[in-house]
Design a protein around this motif. Structure first.
Motif, short mmCIF file in Angstrom:
data_model
loop_
_atom_site.label_atom_id
_atom_site.label_comp_id
_atom_site.label_asym_id
_atom_site.label_seq_id
_atom_site.Cartn_x
_atom_site.Cartn_y
_atom_site.Cartn_z
N ARG A 131 0.78 -1.17 -0.10
CA ARG A 131 -0.06 0.04 0.17
C ARG A 131 0.89 1.22 0.11
N ALA A 132 0.47 2.22 -0.82
CA ALA A 132 1.34 3.48 -0.85
C ALA A 132 1.09 4.42 0.37
N MET A 133 2.40 4.98 0.78
CA MET A 133 2.29 5.75 2.15
C MET A 133 2.71 7.18 1.15
N LEU A 134 2.29 8.29 2.35
CA LEU A 134 2.83 9.68 1.83
C LEU A 134 4.02 9.92 2.85
N THR A 135 4.97 10.80 2.24
CA THR A 135 5.84 11.61 3.50
C THR A 135 5.17 12.88 3.37
N VAL A 136 5.07 13.20 4.75
CA VAL A 136 4.40 14.45 4.99
C VAL A 136 5.51 15.42 5.92
N GLU A 147 8.09 15.91 10.27
CA GLU A 147 7.76 14.94 9.14
C GLU A 147 7.31 13.67 9.75
N ALA A 148 6.74 12.74 8.93
CA ALA A 148 5.78 11.68 9.28
C ALA A 148 5.38 10.93 8.01
N LEU A 149 5.35 9.67 8.10
CA LEU A 149 4.96 8.77 7.35
C LEU A 149 3.44 8.66 7.51
N CYS A 150 2.81 8.45 6.39
CA CYS A 150 1.15 8.52 6.34
C CYS A 150 0.76 7.54 5.65
#
Length: 305
Positions: A131-136, A147-150
């Protein structure tokens, strides 16, 4: 010696009990086992006296968890899965998610099915779904403040939520647009069945390489959810004074001041889920959200006069 991990929700007694039993079972079978609570993946919130709380993405990985680990068993609900994904995604560790909560939309199996699930996992009898994740990131100039993984979504809003906000949003190389709304959501396909769904966004099957931008209660008939390729980065500039609040995956975030910007892009890391049978997204939609259930009043046949 094969290696496995256990991540459990330490505020749920049943999850803690099962974690101990599972560690003993795996150890007796000759496995090296690392155990940690999911709290390490919960981002937490900054407060007015401390608006900046920067923990590097790779800094959340628990001791002993590494790329040599064959899988990690996650004991909890959807919130535990979201926290666990931040702990193990940088190492590429697959997760066997076991529901001890309520909805369990992201979980693969239940406690009463755990013995069979463990047999399959230990025998490598499973598939892996990514599943794809976002870097925020929150940036001030070029400095990263937070910063965080989402895995699900990033939400940006004002305090309180019902106050109107103005956002300037630039997607990829496209010109920035102005959105007036109570807030905005940037969601992955996984998050399309979470807050984004409640805000009127479409449901997206997990393998589609897109992101979506969903205004929350927009003050315009023209502001609707936007779907765009996940190869496009997003920059969000707050217009409101004095500050906005950013929340990632519903369990952590920080303040965003007028001089800051929120930057999002598809992460190099992905969440890897162990699937004990072929993934069937529509079945999960039907069982968890009631999508596509037959109408009670649907006739068995149609009479043609």
């Amino acid at each position: 010696m094969p290696k496995a991990g256990i991540i459990y929700n330490d505020i749920k007694p049943v999850a803690g009990r099962v974690a101990i039993e599972l560690k003993d079972q795996l150890t007796s079978a000759g496995w090296d086992v690392c155990v940690t609570a999911s709290i390490g993946g919960i981002l937490g919130y900054s407060n007015p006296g401390s608006p900046v709380c920067h923990t590097p993405i790779e800094g959340l990985t628990p001791p002993g968890f590494d790329s040599e680990m064959k899988f990690a068993v996650v004991l909890g609900g959807d919130g535990t899965v979201l926290a666990a994904s931040r702990l193990v995604a940088p190492c590429g560790i697959p997760m066997l998610t076991v529901n001890t909560g309520h909805m369990g939309f992201l979980t693969e199996t239940y406690l009463n099915q755990l013995p069979q699930a463990m047999e399959q996992a230990m025998a490598d009898d499973y598939q892996i779904e990514e599943r794809a994740m976002l870097t925020v990131k929150v940036l001030r100039g070029e400095s990263v403040l937070w910063e965080a993984l989402c895995l699900n979504e990033m939400v940006l809003h004002r305090e309180p939520l019902t106050s109107m906000c103005h956002f300037e949003i630039a997607i990829g190389h496209h010109a920035a647009v102005d959105i007036a709304a109570d807030g905005v959501i940037v969601s992955t396909p996984t998050g399309s069945t979470a807050y984004s769904l409640s805000a009127g966004g479409p449901v997206v099957t997990p393998g589609v390489p897109i992101l979506q931008l969903v205004p929350i209660c927009p003050h315009s008939l023209a502001s609707r959810a936007l779907v765009f390729p996940d190869s496009e980065p997003i920059n969000i500039y707050p217009v409101n004074i004095p500050r906005l609040v950013m929340v990632v995956d519903g369990n952590g975030g920080c303040y965003v001041l007028p001089d800051d910007r929120v930057y999002l892009e598809r992460s190099l890391y992905s969440a890897k889920f162990i699937r004990l049978q072929s993934p069937e997204f529509f079945r999960v939609l039907r069982e968890k959200l009631g999508w596509g259930l037959p109408h009670i009043a649907k006739p068995n046949s149609v009479e043609i006069p």
